[in-house]
Design a protein around this motif. Sequence first.
Motif, short mmCIF file in Angstrom:
data_model
loop_
_atom_site.label_atom_id
_atom_site.label_comp_id
_atom_site.label_asym_id
_atom_site.label_seq_id
_atom_site.Cartn_x
_atom_site.Cartn_y
_atom_site.Cartn_z
N GLU A 101 0.80 -0.98 -0.09
CA GLU A 101 0.16 -0.10 -0.10
C GLU A 101 0.96 1.04 -0.01
OE1 GLU A 101 -1.71 2.97 0.35
OE2 GLU A 101 -3.01 1.83 -0.39
N LYS A 102 0.79 1.99 -1.05
CA LYS A 102 1.82 2.94 -1.38
C LYS A 102 2.07 4.12 -0.22
CE LYS A 102 -1.09 5.86 -4.07
NZ LYS A 102 -1.04 7.35 -3.58
N ASN A 103 1.21 4.35 0.52
CA ASN A 103 1.37 5.29 1.69
C ASN A 103 2.04 4.63 3.15
OD1 ASN A 103 -0.05 7.00 0.19
ND2 ASN A 103 -1.43 7.83 1.76
N MET A 104 1.96 3.27 2.91
CA MET A 104 2.66 2.73 4.00
C MET A 104 3.93 1.60 3.71
SD MET A 104 -0.76 1.28 6.17
CE MET A 104 -1.26 -0.11 5.09
N VAL A 105 4.58 2.49 2.60
CA VAL A 105 5.83 1.73 2.41
C VAL A 105 6.98 2.79 3.00
CG1 VAL A 105 5.02 0.14 0.75
CG2 VAL A 105 5.85 2.41 -0.03
N ASP A 106 8.34 2.08 3.37
CA ASP A 106 9.30 3.20 3.43
C ASP A 106 10.09 3.54 2.36
OD1 ASP A 106 11.44 4.48 4.53
OD2 ASP A 106 12.22 3.16 5.69
N ILE A 116 7.30 -2.70 5.14
CA ILE A 116 7.17 -3.17 6.30
C ILE A 116 5.98 -3.72 6.87
CG2 ILE A 116 9.51 -2.16 7.14
CD1 ILE A 116 7.97 0.25 8.27
N VAL A 117 4.83 -3.15 6.50
CA VAL A 117 3.45 -3.54 6.91
C VAL A 117 3.01 -5.04 6.51
CG1 VAL A 117 0.96 -3.12 7.03
CG2 VAL A 117 2.63 -1.11 7.36
#
Length: 380
Positions: A101-106, A116-117
């Motif tokens: 999910e693009k907003n929840m990647v480093d 990481i999620v």
Amino acid sequence: MKIVDVNLFPFSAKRVYSTVTAALGGVAHKEGGYAFSDFAIIELTSDTGIKGYGEVSDIPETMTMPNGQNFTIEHLETYLANQLIGKDPFQIEELLQAYPEKNMVDIRPDGSMLDIVSCGVDNALLDLIGKTLNVPVYNLFGGKKKDKIWVSWVVYIRDIKYLEAEIAEKVKEGFDAFKLKVGIDPKQDEERLRILRETAGEKAVIKLDANSGWTFDEAVENLKRLEKYNPAGIETPIPFLDVEGKAKLKGRIGMPILEHVHTLEFALELLKHDAVDVFNISAAQAGGVFKARKILALAESAGKPCLLGSTVECGLGTASQLHLSAGSSLVTWPSDLIGPKMYVNDMLNAPHAWDQNRLLVPDGAGFGVEVDPQYLQKGI
């Protein structure tokens, strides 16, 4: 079997010293480095009462939720509960299709990415499945080929006055492999490599890691100057996404090129251009053990040696990496799983076991480790 409850718990780990690495353009990734890392512990409970645990490792300050709101443990817990409650954990491939999910990647400045999620969800699902079947996770993927994983101590960029003592301490502990972070100051890089080689000895395996800090010409110049110290290889010498540049660089330098491989698509691109010699694969980058194993299988089909990279996981994340490596015959280079020695505190109720610089693969159901109950409480 169904998942009936999802809980998340925050955890913060202090590093033994602030760690600095290079970034695109030859600057520090973060001025002053990282003294702490923030984590989330994912707890999944099945309708049989069994619990599985996963680690969301080294959460960046820039992470947001899919709807754009600020990231919090509570928001992520709600998000994952909506996705996972009522689902069968054995349908792991289908459940992991929600990521990345693009907003929840480093996403790093050079384009490298840590999912990481997805990795935390993967870990919790696999731990739950393993405990339900009462088998170690490595047995879900064909069994264990090795009991110990060779680890290289990662030497970050810091004041040179600390270097000799750090290396001498690790040599005394039994480390015979090191990764030296370079890429900001060429003169200091050479002096640090000189000290590392002299202190660790001629037989020590030394990998260099420039973290995208050099241009093509700088890489050629710097690596030719450093050859006399016999480094075993160079990781990410030029920008991560410059596949063709690395293919050209292979013909200009006298050492193997190592690169992070986070997706099957990127792996195929590297193989198509014969751009690197060694794949660096990690569960955190790939989005979990399940996805990382597919990249390992592709590397095995191409005869490409591998190592396990790291975002400096804590105990749960390290356990998942050990199970990932245990079943692969091509993880032959020293891996970067230093979390158990880089953090002052950990979330496990018992530390990982070492044999000098070999980490032992934990046995037992799931990942074979247990979270300390004191960290599984709301509001701490």
